[in-house]
Design an enzyme around this catalytic site. Structure first.
Site, PDB file in Angstrom:
ATOM      1  N   HIS A  28      -2.397  16.463 -27.477  1.00  0.00           N
ATOM      2  CA  HIS A  28      -2.289  16.728 -26.034  1.00  0.00           C
ATOM      3  C   HIS A  28      -3.593  16.244 -25.394  1.00  0.00           C
ATOM      4  O   HIS A  28      -4.382  17.016 -24.860  1.00  0.00           O
ATOM      5  CB  HIS A  28      -2.028  18.215 -25.800  1.00  0.00           C
ATOM      6  CG  HIS A  28      -1.459  18.542 -24.451  1.00  0.00           C
ATOM      7  ND1 HIS A  28      -0.273  19.224 -24.264  1.00  0.00           N
ATOM      8  CD2 HIS A  28      -1.908  18.289 -23.196  1.00  0.00           C
ATOM      9  CE1 HIS A  28      -0.026  19.377 -22.976  1.00  0.00           C
ATOM     10  NE2 HIS A  28      -1.018  18.825 -22.294  1.00  0.00           N
ATOM     11  N   GLU A  70       7.882  21.326 -20.485  1.00  0.00           N
ATOM     12  CA  GLU A  70       6.981  21.847 -19.448  1.00  0.00           C
ATOM     13  C   GLU A  70       7.695  21.805 -18.111  1.00  0.00           C
ATOM     14  O   GLU A  70       8.317  20.805 -17.753  1.00  0.00           O
ATOM     15  CB  GLU A  70       5.705  20.998 -19.282  1.00  0.00           C
ATOM     16  CG  GLU A  70       4.673  21.185 -20.344  1.00  0.00           C
ATOM     17  CD  GLU A  70       3.431  20.324 -20.102  1.00  0.00           C
ATOM     18  OE1 GLU A  70       3.073  20.065 -18.924  1.00  0.00           O
ATOM     19  OE2 GLU A  70       2.833  19.908 -21.104  1.00  0.00           O
ATOM     20  N   TYR A  85       7.839  17.792 -13.274  1.00  0.00           N
ATOM     21  CA  TYR A  85       7.147  18.476 -12.174  1.00  0.00           C
ATOM     22  C   TYR A  85       7.707  18.079 -10.805  1.00  0.00           C
ATOM     23  O   TYR A  85       7.873  18.929  -9.947  1.00  0.00           O
ATOM     24  CB  TYR A  85       5.629  18.224 -12.250  1.00  0.00           C
ATOM     25  CG  TYR A  85       5.028  19.002 -13.403  1.00  0.00           C
ATOM     26  CD1 TYR A  85       4.707  20.341 -13.263  1.00  0.00           C
ATOM     27  CD2 TYR A  85       4.870  18.421 -14.661  1.00  0.00           C
ATOM     28  CE1 TYR A  85       4.218  21.093 -14.317  1.00  0.00           C
ATOM     29  CE2 TYR A  85       4.377  19.161 -15.731  1.00  0.00           C
ATOM     30  CZ  TYR A  85       4.062  20.501 -15.552  1.00  0.00           C
ATOM     31  OH  TYR A  85       3.589  21.241 -16.606  1.00  0.00           O
ATOM     32  N   GLU A 128       3.027  13.482 -23.275  1.00  0.00           N
ATOM     33  CA  GLU A 128       2.897  12.619 -22.102  1.00  0.00           C
ATOM     34  C   GLU A 128       2.009  11.387 -22.330  1.00  0.00           C
ATOM     35  O   GLU A 128       0.958  11.241 -21.704  1.00  0.00           O
ATOM     36  CB  GLU A 128       2.344  13.428 -20.923  1.00  0.00           C
ATOM     37  CG  GLU A 128       3.245  14.575 -20.495  1.00  0.00           C
ATOM     38  CD  GLU A 128       2.771  15.240 -19.201  1.00  0.00           C
ATOM     39  OE1 GLU A 128       1.693  14.894 -18.693  1.00  0.00           O
ATOM     40  OE2 GLU A 128       3.503  16.117 -18.695  1.00  0.00           O
ATOM     41  N   ASN A 134       8.906  16.753 -19.765  1.00  0.00           N
ATOM     42  CA  ASN A 134       8.113  17.545 -18.830  1.00  0.00           C
ATOM     43  C   ASN A 134       8.470  17.092 -17.424  1.00  0.00           C
ATOM     44  O   ASN A 134       8.398  15.901 -17.114  1.00  0.00           O
ATOM     45  CB  ASN A 134       6.618  17.327 -19.043  1.00  0.00           C
ATOM     46  CG  ASN A 134       6.124  17.884 -20.362  1.00  0.00           C
ATOM     47  OD1 ASN A 134       6.884  18.530 -21.088  1.00  0.00           O
ATOM     48  ND2 ASN A 134       4.864  17.648 -20.669  1.00  0.00           N
ATOM     49  N   ARG A 171       5.212  26.703 -27.299  1.00  0.00           N
ATOM     50  CA  ARG A 171       4.700  25.354 -27.492  1.00  0.00           C
ATOM     51  C   ARG A 171       3.198  25.380 -27.245  1.00  0.00           C
ATOM     52  O   ARG A 171       2.747  25.762 -26.160  1.00  0.00           O
ATOM     53  CB  ARG A 171       5.383  24.391 -26.508  1.00  0.00           C
ATOM     54  CG  ARG A 171       4.792  23.019 -26.544  1.00  0.00           C
ATOM     55  CD  ARG A 171       5.534  22.005 -25.675  1.00  0.00           C
ATOM     56  NE  ARG A 171       4.844  20.733 -25.785  1.00  0.00           N
ATOM     57  CZ  ARG A 171       4.263  20.082 -24.789  1.00  0.00           C
ATOM     58  NH1 ARG A 171       4.343  20.550 -23.550  1.00  0.00           N
ATOM     59  NH2 ARG A 171       3.615  18.961 -24.998  1.00  0.00           N
TER      60      ARG A 171
END
Ligand code: FCB
Length: 430
Positions: A111, A339, A280, A156, A278, A69
């Site tokens: 992005h 991600e 985290y 995002e 994504n 990606r």
């Protein structure tokens, strides 16, 4: 085929900021303004991937991933609104190199690096930008969709709205607080228009990537629970409900979304072939302590943290995925973890080796969390490590290292870390 990949983004790795006709993006402008990034770091050179892409593809081939990606720099492809064949040539070389190495290219169109020229015309606060984004999507897909099956429109949109336009710590550096809401709608509208443009040019699969977080109230008190719901609306539901249910959640705590026009939600809710997630960390939210936003970040304590200070909660990924399925049921498309990763100090030892055991544990535990979610019935079809290379980590400059491969930013030398070897062995055994 389950996609095992690595992820990067154009401004974070490419460098070559003014080569072959590339025009500045908002990140060029922002990073060159005094005080915006740590130590004034910029992406002018970054990892010099623009020139070293073949070496980076070879690193991925050796690693054994079957997908990559990356993102396209809009201002390389369409500087000042006009197509730049040399910019398209670069991505064509990269795509062909990936295909030759047996790696599926998964490009992201946006992005966060809006061309400065688009920003000067109003950026994502302006509805026109959504239409220009679709034109750019069409231009790229006309060149590449014969070889690229899977596309991601945006990365995002929440973080771009919140950090870039509400709080101002990312480009374009606007601190509009709730007046940043139109940035959400116009990005989503741009996504919907781009889905159409991509499909018209032959794209087979179209996704969008959201930053999702499981939101936990700091206590059982009604105030904390209500604050957590308000935060969940802003971070998650604002970006998922229009896409999956063709409706916005109740935004009354934040103000009217009066930029929405008839027909927009039908465009935004164009069917998706997958949802990029994504992940985290989870978020713990308490009632607000002062006037302003209807929530306060209570922080997560008692768990390890990354070099960034982000809490490490692998089961939060299972919790998130199972929660999405419970919330959206059949409306939830297949999920790709686009991600997941961590920054670590990554100081080379005396022999130059980087023994990043904490990253190995992080990846291992998060992959196990994905498997638990699959066991609970969630359809997960891919997992991409952020990131292939240490790179320009936005406002943190080169201070946060997320790579499987260490980059010496003086010499640009690439050195695979212990986590690269671990992942290589893991993938070989899959
Ligand atoms: C995500 C971004 C990515 C990178 C990681 C650490 O929010 O999409 O570019 O900065 O965080």
């Amino acid at each position: 085929m389950f996609l095992w990949g690595t992820a990067t983004a154009a401004y974070q790795i490419e460098g070559a900021a003014s080569e072959d006709g590339r025009a500045p993006s908002i990140w060029d402008t922002f990073s060159h303004e005094p005080g915006r990034t740590r130590d004034g770091h910029t992406g002018d050179v970054a990892c010099d991937h623009y020139h070293r892409w073949a070496e980076d593809v070879a690193l991925m081939a050796e690693l054994g991933v079957n997908a990559y990606r990356f993102s396209l720099s809009w201002s390389r492809v369409q500087p000042d609104g006009v197509a730049n064949p040399k910019g398209l040539d670069f991505y064509e070389r990269l795509v062909d190199g990936l295909l030759a190495a047996g790696i599926t290219p998964v490009p992201t169109l946006f992005h966060w690096d809006l061309p400065q020229a688009e920003q000067d015309r109003g950026g994502w606060l302006s509805r026109d930008t959504a239409h220009r984004f679709a034109d750019y999507a069409a231009l790229v897909a006309e060149r590449l969709a014969d070889r690229v099956a899977m596309w991601i429109t945006l990365n995002e949109p929440f973080v771009h709205m919140a950090f870039g336009h509400a709080l101002g710590m990312h480009a374009p550096g606007q601190a509009l607080m709730v007046d940043a809401l139109p940035v959400a709608h116009h990005q989503l509208l741009g996504h919907g228009l781009a889905v159409d443009a991509l499909r018209a040019a032959g794209a087979e699969q179209v996704l969008i990537t959201n930053n999702c977080t499981p939101v936990r109230p700091a206590s059982d008190s009604a105030q904390d629970v209500a604050a957590a719901e308000a935060y969940d609306i802003l971070h998650n539901r604002l970006f998922l409900e229009p896409l999956l249910l063709a409706t916005y959640p109740d935004l009354s705590a934040y103000g009217p979304m009066d930029c929405v026009r008839d027909g927009d939600l039908a465009i935004i809710a164009a069917p998706l072939d997958g949802l990029g997630v994504n992940y985290y960390n989870p978020t713990r939210i308490a009632a607000p302590t002062e006037a302003g936003l209807p929530f306060a970040d209570a922080g997560i304590t008692g768990v390890p943290t990354t070099a960034f200070g982000w809490p490490v909660v692998p089961d939060g990924l299972r919790e998130l995925l199972v929660g999405l399925r419970a919330r959206y049921g059949p409306a939830l498309p297949p999920i790709y973890i686009t991600e997941n990763g961590c920054s670590q100090p990554d100081v080379p030892g005396p022999d130059g080796a980087i023994d990043d055991q904490a990253r190995i544990a992080f990846l291992d535990e998060h992959i196990q969390a994905v498997r638990r979610a699959q066991d609970e019935g969630v359809d997960v079809r891919g997992y991409f490590v952020w990131s292939l290379l240490d790179n320009f980590e936005w406002a943190e400059g080169y201070h946060q290292r997320f790579g499987l491969v260490h980059v010496d930013f003086e010499t640009l030398r690439r050195t695979p870390k212990a986590s690269y070897t671990w992942l290589k062995e893991f993938l070989a055994a899959c």
